[in-house]
Design a protein around this motif. Structure first.
Motif, PDB file in Angstrom:
ATOM      1  N   ALA A  18     -16.446  46.327  10.369  1.00  0.00           N
ATOM      2  CA  ALA A  18     -17.052  47.633  10.500  1.00  0.00           C
ATOM      3  C   ALA A  18     -16.416  48.535  11.550  1.00  0.00           C
ATOM      4  N   ALA A  19     -16.614  47.989  12.618  1.00  0.00           N
ATOM      5  CA  ALA A  19     -15.975  48.615  13.858  1.00  0.00           C
ATOM      6  C   ALA A  19     -14.689  49.144  13.920  1.00  0.00           C
ATOM      7  N   GLN A  20     -13.896  48.025  13.698  1.00  0.00           N
ATOM      8  CA  GLN A  20     -12.389  48.126  13.563  1.00  0.00           C
ATOM      9  C   GLN A  20     -11.970  49.190  12.469  1.00  0.00           C
ATOM     10  N   ALA A  21     -12.617  49.054  11.109  1.00  0.00           N
ATOM     11  CA  ALA A  21     -12.437  49.892  10.106  1.00  0.00           C
ATOM     12  C   ALA A  21     -12.374  51.369  10.713  1.00  0.00           C
ATOM     13  N   ALA A  22     -13.571  51.727  11.710  1.00  0.00           N
ATOM     14  CA  ALA A  22     -14.250  52.932  11.935  1.00  0.00           C
ATOM     15  C   ALA A  22     -13.463  53.377  13.010  1.00  0.00           C
ATOM     16  N   GLY A  23     -12.608  52.395  13.746  1.00  0.00           N
ATOM     17  CA  GLY A  23     -11.863  52.791  14.910  1.00  0.00           C
ATOM     18  C   GLY A  23     -12.848  52.979  16.266  1.00  0.00           C
ATOM     19  N   VAL A  24     -13.890  52.275  16.537  1.00  0.00           N
ATOM     20  CA  VAL A  24     -14.742  52.417  17.544  1.00  0.00           C
ATOM     21  C   VAL A  24     -15.231  50.983  17.983  1.00  0.00           C
ATOM     22  N   ALA A  25     -15.255  50.893  19.207  1.00  0.00           N
ATOM     23  CA  ALA A  25     -15.677  49.453  19.651  1.00  0.00           C
ATOM     24  C   ALA A  25     -17.181  49.397  19.563  1.00  0.00           C
ATOM     25  N   VAL A  26     -17.538  48.318  19.074  1.00  0.00           N
ATOM     26  CA  VAL A  26     -19.036  47.992  19.187  1.00  0.00           C
ATOM     27  C   VAL A  26     -19.501  46.839  20.072  1.00  0.00           C
ATOM     28  N   THR A  27     -20.517  46.589  20.933  1.00  0.00           N
ATOM     29  CA  THR A  27     -20.773  45.635  22.044  1.00  0.00           C
ATOM     30  C   THR A  27     -22.167  45.270  21.580  1.00  0.00           C
ATOM     31  N   ARG A  28     -22.278  43.734  21.591  1.00  0.00           N
ATOM     32  CA  ARG A  28     -23.519  43.033  21.449  1.00  0.00           C
ATOM     33  C   ARG A  28     -24.192  43.317  22.806  1.00  0.00           C
ATOM     34  N   ILE A  29     -25.417  43.490  22.777  1.00  0.00           N
ATOM     35  CA  ILE A  29     -26.157  43.805  24.093  1.00  0.00           C
ATOM     36  C   ILE A  29     -27.506  43.022  24.146  1.00  0.00           C
ATOM     37  N   GLY A  30     -27.884  42.409  22.998  1.00  0.00           N
ATOM     38  CA  GLY A  30     -29.189  41.721  23.008  1.00  0.00           C
ATOM     39  C   GLY A  30     -29.661  41.240  21.779  1.00  0.00           C
TER      40      GLY A  30
END
Lengths: 331, 331
Positions: free
Chosen positions: A281-293
């Protein structure tokens, strides 16, 4: 120039998506959401001296005023449909209004969001926007949907807007290029609409980071009746923090990342089984997401609070000088 | 007291009609209009010193702020569903806010209209409301639907609110009881929601009288590309004018009736064949309506203007001292 001329001149635009049956110019606009869709509605008010300075570039102000509202739709997984604008103006300044309108309408057009109504009056400068978006019934990303065991993610990077604010306030000094970048992040936030849409059916709970990560995550935790673990050390070393913020003194860096408002990123939870889907989903939207907890069962009597842990999972020792409370206008 | 506590304390109410899928407390509310319905949306902003005085009774202010918005829904023939409230407050004054909320919520409850979101900030006193209502697709009372030959009607009585304003401004003197009645009409307007609903399928074009009869009728005439004849002498002698207004010096009485704002009555057109249906709708809604003229083919180059005639159909001679232009905040 009369009130109606003023509005007509600067805020005319032809956008009328399928979901708008009647645009501006009647007692009310008429929206026709697609069958099976709910209408997501959110309102924000921006006041001179509180949310922006009198010297603000009106084009940037227009952009940001709409961006923070579209960010609320993004956090629901809703597709922007329409918005209204109420404006109190100390005077009718043509050039200023033209720039404000340009900032507002450029972002509205970029998201296919139609201006369908509003109000204009004399008064201390104040912008109040209401945005409306469509989301299929049952697919909205609500705050009350987080479950223990979910991963917690943030999109993009946190803390740059607060960095810029701290420089404006004279509380820290950074190189000119760093300030320029941070200021741009503060003044031209990009609402994560595409990410919100891509996370439908993938994420569970979601909120946007307007008041600060811990404060906005807290909204999710309280609404869901859960707790959370945030891996503070991992987060501070991750791609969710810019090199510029990481280079700040540690207490200030923590303040910017964990409690800095105005980022307009998304914080969300998703089942551990959805890790690949989240990244897709992040790739499709062109924005990075980070798992933080992760979301946890609430500690006794402490639903709604996140605990910060270090890389070994031990309680994270917050250094003196970090200010981690949520932002509160009347506190 | 924090911002969130303040909102929670005063603006909590349990109303959640069928059309509201998710109320206050998330990034956005979720509305679920009935199948086949459009959503009517309208926004108004009220500023201290412009729309109300600092000394206003906050309960009356709350009532009126919502009433003027519900009046826009009434003018569309829409059933109130939900509203949002954005508030800028110079300070958090508990008693004042409690009274404001009481005025707002009492009217909201009376109309089954749910508060689904909002915003609160510090700043010069400003209330911005957005209301949303349901109307079956194709049945809205639009401004562009008037046709030559239609009758023109107004609901209730016109001019009392302006009478009160003129007394406040020191421009005329009236007996205390007259002023009290007029002031009540100005401060506690009753939105004609029931009438708007009853006029679905009966009336053609409709607008609410917020800026003055000639100004708001003008919106209908321009949108419909037509003209109109208003029987000024008949109107001034009709039940649409209170004895108090009729007792004013004639130029002032005309100003109050034809150009006085803040009445929040409905002005509408309906086919001549619908006269009985119009009166039946008025009776069902419990409000009188008065026929005051007719829609005409536009005079050459003059679509959008009404002509005033006397009892014999001749041009009505407007006495010196009457001010009949529409109200314009920046004129």
């Amino acid at each position: 120039m009369g009130e109606f001329d003023l509005i007509r001149r600067h805020f005319q635009h032809a956008l009328q998506p399928a979901g708008v049956a009647l645009g501006n110019g009647d007692d009310a606009a008429l929206l026709a959401p697609a069958p099976g869709c709910h209408l997501a509605v959110s309102t924000d008010m921006l006041v001179e001296g509180r949310h922006f300075l009198p010297t603000v570039d009106p084009r940037a102000l227009g952009h940001k005023a709409l961006a923070v509202n579209l960010s609320d739709l993004a956090a629901m997984g809703a597709r922007p449909l329409a918005w209204t604008l109420a404006l109190a103006l100390p005077r009718a300044d043509d050039a200023w209004l033209a720039a404000l309108a340009a900032g507002l309408l450029a972002l509205a057009d970029a998201h296919g969001c139609a201006l369908v109504g509003g109000d204009t009056t004399a008064g201390p400068l104040n912008l109040c926007l209401t945005v409306m978006g469509e989301v299929p019934a049952g697919q909205a990303l609500r705050r009350d949907a987080a479950r223990p065991g979910d991963d917690v993610y943030v999109s993009g990077q946190l803390g740059d807007a607060r960095l810029a604010l701290e420089v404006f306030r004279g509380r820290c000094e950074v190189p000119a290029a760093t300030f320029a970048r941070a200021r741009r992040r503060m003044e031209w936030p990009q609402p994560r609409v595409a990410l919100g849409l891509a996370l439908r059916g993938v994420a569970r709970a979601c909120a946007d980071v307007s008041d600060g990560l811990l404060g906005d995550l807290g909204h999710i935790l309280r609404a869901s009746g859960v707790g959370a673990r945030i891996d503070a050390e991992t987060l501070m070393q991750s791609a969710a923090v810019s090199d510029d913020v990481r280079a700040l003194p540690k207490p200030l860096a923590l303040t910017c990342v964990l409690a800095g408002g105005d980022d307009y990123e998304l914080v969300f939870s998703a089942p551990a089984a959805a890790r690949e889907a989240v990244q897709a989903a992040a790739q499709a939207a062109g924005v990075a997401v980070t798992r933080i907890g992760a979301i946890e069962e609430p500690a006794a009597g402490a639903a709604g609070t996140a605990r910060l842990v270090d890389a070994q999972g031990r309680p994270y020792r917050v250094p003196d000088g970090a200010h981690l409370a949520g932002f509160d206008h009347f506190a």
